[in-house]
Design a protein around this motif. Structure first.
Motif, mmCIF file in Angstrom:
data_model
loop_
_atom_site.group_PDB
_atom_site.id
_atom_site.type_symbol
_atom_site.label_atom_id
_atom_site.label_comp_id
_atom_site.label_asym_id
_atom_site.label_seq_id
_atom_site.Cartn_x
_atom_site.Cartn_y
_atom_site.Cartn_z
ATOM 1 N N ALA A 1 16.010 49.896 46.366
ATOM 2 C CA ALA A 1 16.848 49.007 45.561
ATOM 3 C C ALA A 1 16.247 48.731 44.190
ATOM 4 N N GLY A 2 14.949 48.976 44.074
ATOM 5 C CA GLY A 2 14.281 48.655 42.827
ATOM 6 C C GLY A 2 14.333 49.785 41.817
ATOM 7 N N GLN A 3 13.439 49.692 40.862
ATOM 8 C CA GLN A 3 13.375 50.662 39.776
ATOM 9 C C GLN A 3 12.926 52.025 40.304
ATOM 10 N N GLU A 4 13.490 53.085 39.731
ATOM 11 C CA GLU A 4 13.100 54.452 40.093
ATOM 12 C C GLU A 4 11.605 54.638 39.820
ATOM 13 N N ARG A 5 10.879 55.191 40.806
ATOM 14 C CA ARG A 5 9.434 55.371 40.669
ATOM 15 C C ARG A 5 9.126 56.826 40.336
ATOM 16 N N GLN A 6 8.033 57.024 39.618
ATOM 17 C CA GLN A 6 7.673 58.363 39.180
ATOM 18 C C GLN A 6 7.071 59.197 40.299
ATOM 19 N N THR A 7 6.498 58.548 41.317
ATOM 20 C CA THR A 7 5.884 59.265 42.438
ATOM 21 C C THR A 7 6.337 58.646 43.755
ATOM 22 N N GLU A 8 5.920 59.291 44.852
ATOM 23 C CA GLU A 8 6.220 58.776 46.190
ATOM 24 C C GLU A 8 5.042 57.985 46.760
ATOM 25 N N CYS A 9 4.077 57.603 45.909
ATOM 26 C CA CYS A 9 2.864 56.949 46.392
ATOM 27 C C CYS A 9 3.173 55.673 47.182
ATOM 28 N N LEU A 10 4.109 54.860 46.671
ATOM 29 C CA LEU A 10 4.452 53.611 47.340
ATOM 30 C C LEU A 10 4.950 53.867 48.748
ATOM 31 N N ARG A 11 5.878 54.832 48.888
ATOM 32 C CA ARG A 11 6.441 55.105 50.217
ATOM 33 C C ARG A 11 5.422 55.756 51.142
ATOM 34 N N TYR A 12 4.559 56.603 50.591
ATOM 35 C CA TYR A 12 3.466 57.141 51.400
ATOM 36 C C TYR A 12 2.649 55.993 51.995
ATOM 37 N N PHE B 1 2.229 55.002 55.976
ATOM 38 C CA PHE B 1 0.914 54.944 56.618
ATOM 39 C C PHE B 1 0.658 53.550 57.201
ATOM 40 N N GLU B 2 1.100 52.510 56.512
ATOM 41 C CA GLU B 2 0.981 51.144 57.033
ATOM 42 C C GLU B 2 1.801 50.992 58.304
ATOM 43 N N LEU B 3 2.999 51.560 58.289
ATOM 44 C CA LEU B 3 3.861 51.550 59.468
ATOM 45 C C LEU B 3 3.173 52.249 60.633
ATOM 46 N N LEU B 4 2.592 53.398 60.365
ATOM 47 C CA LEU B 4 1.922 54.171 61.407
ATOM 48 C C LEU B 4 0.720 53.420 61.956
ATOM 49 N N ASP B 5 -0.001 52.726 61.097
ATOM 50 C CA ASP B 5 -1.156 51.937 61.534
ATOM 51 C C ASP B 5 -0.737 50.851 62.526
#
Length: 803
Positions: A122-133, A137-141
């Protein structure tokens, strides 16, 4: 316009509207979070209806079908087996995560992560996928720490659950599909024959093993066809097919077309699908923004509106005021400790007082291990004191040092206080003499009402007996049977487990008890937000940063008992707190009162008993405790000043006998006759500042800086079904920084170390809740309750008729 599909190496995220899929499976694990609407899910054995904020996980190759109801938005995350293999060390890739059917575990942490994943769209378009990565990983933890399936699912043997055996085979295929896979080798690993395993697999999944391997390989091949530009030959080799010809032939027989044609058609469909999704993107964005706005309100703790019918009520059991932890038994010889225990028992209505080290050297029971003329005189003084105060002893025979913890790897003092037994014979002789002694002195009927616990110190080499050939299980068996022989109605239990450390040992001990016919009446656990860490051959504790650490330990323990076949065993949380430290000023603050209210609310009806750590600050007094408050873990200070946690327990004790409803910040009960009690609290979680400081080094004047926020909470509760036109009195008892807080009042003295006796008396008298009262007439059968709670405030609202 931003895409609503995010593909990363080893993971994939989708935010979709009105999804409908036939029965299928895939090699990745799949997590679905319902953003809005409802979703029907069918698995092999069950049907579920998921509503807003529900979460469900499908393990690899688990067949399932999903279909929306009405207008539904979901967020879906795929995590590949390659990624799991990189982070899971024990080879266990099985998870159980279903917020619809699993009411024992907390899903708040998972829900918050999934919301943040959704918000990233919903937010601003991001230049990379770092946030979702990072979010995945937090979800997996969280999944690995709290939702990973326990148990040995690696051996094919009678008694193992069939779904776990199948899941192990699926895991094996997913991790080895690129190589040559042999059923005979797999059978050897699972300790069975090839023919037996083949029949088992066919009976369970309705497909031959070889065909299943091809399906898995084809699933990975399809992923490569659509998401990479690899050649057909490269895909064939990467997915475990011996050559491109065999791959094409297998693909043709399954999809009725060549891999090349399939790639062309599906890519055209994908482009068409993304165009149709783009047309609905604005509506999707509005839905996500709505969820974001709701979350923003919750995060800021601005306002909560609740409507509750007072007609629906049921019985419940108060489990927080059963036992008071008094400490090592020799402490109760001291008059001032006795005074504190008497006060707490009288005013908070505890039924039992728990003590340990009953066989302490300080109690002078025997001169040496060869002296069998036991002298229980000093033990009798302790037990006489408890009985004279109309409270029953809860005796833990554990071998526990007399110590106080300062910080994670530092103690204030440490003393080995217990009698060391050279062998089981010495233990049995003293133990049996003690049991026969208390029966003779207090009578069988009295001692049958006591509780007897055999817990084991979690640190290495802390067994009751020096002889390495003796086992705790044998000691428990003998002691259990001896008590049951002479006082059969007495409750006997153990083992003082730390669930995150001792789950496997707990199961082994319960199996032993079942075999030897000495199943405990209760299983005891201790729960603190810490893990054990070994460094330089030294074992010490380290804080866990999850706010759900303690509640997850309790829920996990209850689930384990039920799963192991011990549903009838009661669960006793004999020791728990937000901190192990006896020099942490949060123990004296309003935070701890709100923390206790929050934990009781979160664990409602799960344990049978919870004994907060602990009764009085006196038991951890030392050279450094000359100040009014010292951060000790007692309910009252060394000078008998009541802390906010005292009032939290007092408010809970005064709650009505009928349960009506509870929410994240409130519990509503009734006493019948139009008398109601509402416990409200505004708990705040730590921020990173807390974990970056030693617990004994917190600045007493800056404790508010340790939390995510300090916002007020407005709570609006409409009680529906009240008698029309009846006038009610609404009396409110409040504890916050201004009222009932030892730290708040002490701050007016500039936290002075030495104060006059009259000032000490003043502090004791002024540290009480604020009381307000108003009257209100019921209109349209609704009584409206409004309250604003400051940060870490706890309030008890009593509502009763004005006659």
């Amino acid at each position: 316009m931003k895409k609503n599909i995010s593909s990363m190496n080893g993971m994939k995220i989708q935010v979709l509207r009105n999804i409908k899929e036939k029965r299928h499976f895939h090699p990745e694990i799949e997590i679905i979070f319902v953003v809005s609407g409802m979703l029907c899910v069918d698995t092999k054995d069950s049907h579920y209806e998921l509503s807003k904020k529900d979460i469900i996980l499908f393990n690899s190759n688990n067949y399932h079908k999903v279909e929306y109801i009405g207008d539904t938005v979901i967020c879906r995350v795929y995590i590949s087996y390659k990624m799991l293999a990189q982070v899971v060390n024990n080879g266990n890739y099985i998870f159980y995560c279903n917020s619809v059917s699993d009411k024992a575990n907390s899903y708040i942490e998972l829900q918050n992560i999934m919301k943040r994943i959704v918000f990233s769209y919903a937010g601003q378009e991001r230049q990379t996928e770092c946030l979702r990565y990072g979010l995945v990983f937090e979800l997996l933890d969280v999944l690995i720490e709290n939702f990973q399936k326990n148990g040995d699912c690696f051996k094919y043997k009678k008694g193992n659950k069939e779904n776990e055996q199948i899941q192990y085979i699926i895991n094996y295929v997913n991790l080895n599909f690129q190589n040559s896979i042999s059923l005979s080798k797999l059978a050897q690993e699972m300790y069975t024959s090839t023919s037996t395993l083949s029949r088992f697999f066919k009976n369970q999944l309705g497909i031959y093993f070889g065909d299943f391997v091809n399906q898995v390989r084809l699933n990975y091949a399809v992923k490569d066809l659509l998401e990479t530009d690899k050649t057909i030959t490269k895909i064939a080799v990467d997915c475990g097919f011996s050559n491109a010809s065999i791959f094409s032939k297998t693909f043709q027989s399954t999809y009725d077309m060549s891999p090349t044609l399939y790639r062309k058609q599906q890519l055209m469909k994908k482009d068409s699908l993304e165009e149709s999704l783009e047309l609905d993107k604005e509506k999707l964005r509005q839905e996500i923004n709505l969820l974001q706005q709701e979350e923003g309100k919750k995060t800021l703790s601005e306002e909560i509106n609740v409507q509750v019918s007072v007609k629906e009520e049921k019985n419940y059991k108060k489990f927080w005021n059963i036992v008071l932890n008094a400490g090592a038994s020799h402490n109760l010889i001291l008059a001032n400790v006795q005074s504190h225990i008497s006060y707490l028992v009288e005013h908070l209505n505890f039924k039992y007082v728990r003590i340990w080290n009953i066989f302490s050297k300080k109690l002078m029971i025997q001169r040496n291990n060869n002296d069998f003329n036991y002298n229980f005189n000093m033990v009798d003084i302790i037990l006489d004191f408890l009985i004279s105060n109309d409270v029953k002893p809860f005796i833990d025979f554990v071998k526990k040092p007399d110590c106080a913890i300062k910080a994670e790897d530092e103690t204030i003092y440490y003393e080995e206080d217990y009698i060391d037994f050279d062998n089981m014979k010495q233990w049995n002789r003293m133990f049996e003499n003690f049991i026969l002694h208390i029966i003779k002195r207090y009578g069988k009927e009295e001692v049958e009402g006591w509780k007897y616990e055999f817990s084991l110190d979690v640190r290495p080499n802390r067994f009751y007996i020096k002889d390495d050939n003796e086992s705790f299980e044998e000691l428990f068996e003998h002691s259990f049977k001896f008590i049951k022989k002479h006082i059969p109605r007495a409750e006997v239990g153990g083992f003082g487990a730390v669930i995150d450390l001792n789950s496997d040992k707990l199961l082994d001990r319960l199996k032993y008890c079942k075999e030897k016919e000495c199943i405990p009446d209760f299983v005891s656990i201790i729960c603190f937000p810490y893990i054990q860490v070994e460094k330089s051959n030294k074992v010490f504790t380290k804080r866990i940063t999850s706010e759900f650490a303690v509640s997850n330990q309790v829920k996990k323990a209850r689930n384990n008992l039920d799963e192991y076949g011990f549903k009838k065993c009661k669960l006793y949380v004999t020791e728990w707190n937000n901190s192990l430290s006896s020099r942490n000023y949060l123990n004296d603050s309003c935070f701890r009162g709100a923390y206790v209210a929050k934990m009781i609310n979160e664990l409602w009806d799960i344990p049978d008993l919870m004994g907060i750590w602990m009764g009085s600050d006196l038991v951890s007094s030392h050279y450094d405790t000359s100040r009014i408050a010292n951060g000790a873990s007692g309910i009252i200070t060394k000078d008998k000043i009541r802390k906010p946690v005292y009032y939290a327990l007092s408010f809970l004790d005064r709650m009505g006998s009928k349960f009506i409803e509870k929410g994240e910040n409130y519990i509503i009960t009734s006493n019948g006759g139009n008398s109601y009690y509402i416990l409200c609290f505004n708990y705040k979680e730590y921020n990173c500042n807390y974990y970056l400081q030693d617990e004994d080094n917190l600045d007493i004047s800056e404790l508010s800086e340790l939390f995510e926020n300090n916002d007020d909470l407005k709570l609006n509760i409409d009680l529906i079904g009240m008698p029309e036109n009846q006038k009610f009195i609404i009396k409110k008892h409040t504890v916050n920084k201004e009222y009932g807080s030892i730290l708040g009042q002490w701050s007016k003295f500039q936290y002075e170390k030495d104060i006059e006796g009259s000032d000490l008396k003043y502090l004791s008298e002024i540290c009480i809740p604020n009381i307000t009262m108003e009257k209100q007439i019921v209109k349209n059968e609704v009584l409206q309750i409004y309250t604003i709670l400051k940060s870490h405030e706890i309030s008890l609202i009593h509502i009763y008729e004005d006659n």
